[in-house]
Design an enzyme around this catalytic site. Sequence first.
Site, short mmCIF file in Angstrom:
data_model
loop_
_atom_site.label_atom_id
_atom_site.label_comp_id
_atom_site.label_asym_id
_atom_site.label_seq_id
_atom_site.Cartn_x
_atom_site.Cartn_y
_atom_site.Cartn_z
N ASN A 1 -1.72 -34.69 -0.18
CA ASN A 1 -2.43 -34.02 0.09
C ASN A 1 -2.75 -35.20 1.44
OD1 ASN A 1 -2.45 -31.52 -1.06
ND2 ASN A 1 -4.31 -31.59 -1.27
N ARG A 2 -3.69 -35.36 2.53
CA ARG A 2 -4.36 -36.13 3.71
C ARG A 2 -5.02 -36.78 2.48
NH1 ARG A 2 -2.58 -36.47 8.59
NH2 ARG A 2 -2.25 -34.80 9.10
#
Length: 216
Positions: free
Chosen positions: A30-31
């Site tokens: 995930n960012r």
Amino acid sequence: ENPPPLAGKRALVTAGPTHEPIDPVRYIANRSSGKQGFAIAGALAALGADVTLVAGPVSLATPPGVRRVNVETAREMAAAVEAALPADVAVMVAAVADWRAEATAQKIKKDKGGIDALPLVENPDILAGLSKSPRRPRLVIGFAAETEKVVEHATAKRARKGCDWIVANDVSGDVMGGADNRIHLVTHGGVEDWPKMEKGAVARRLAQRIADELSH
Ligand code: C5P
């Protein structure tokens, strides 16, 4: 002289992404920059707490006075959280990857067919697990990054996860990786809308709220 407000309290913070290997050179993630979680760990330490920061792969300096445990995957993060207990407060800021692949030992070759299908299995939900753990910290705080219906989704997430507070981030603008954050704090008492603030200011205000909550 008064002791600092979180003297004698143990805090646990997760921050950053997790990386779930697909093969030796690729991963699912995930960012997350880790900035907000690191700032919260630093702010809690500045108020005198004994802080363990379980950090996914980010290149950020460890805040002063913080004990840092580096992890890569969600399962490593879950184990490090368990190992850091007991704690008075847990702030789960990490952007944990929801799924992992059955990683292969060799690099997947594009010219040998590549990936037709990548079977994914769900990762443990660390926040939900901690919230129903027999060793549950007194105050468990989750984060929610939302792009719409921010408070509605955060309120539902608070119930679903079984945590005490949700810090809801409105990430519809340029929050990701940026310096500022606009948050709504969802508690049993209702919703507080905080003005747009620098991430360090969000961290200090949240640490002070935590100190107030743990003082009675
Ligand atoms: O379900 P969602 O990922 O949106 O929930 C976000 C919150 O749950 C964050 O506090 C995050 O750190 C936590 N979380 C977790 N373990 C997961 C997924 C999310 O602790 N596997």
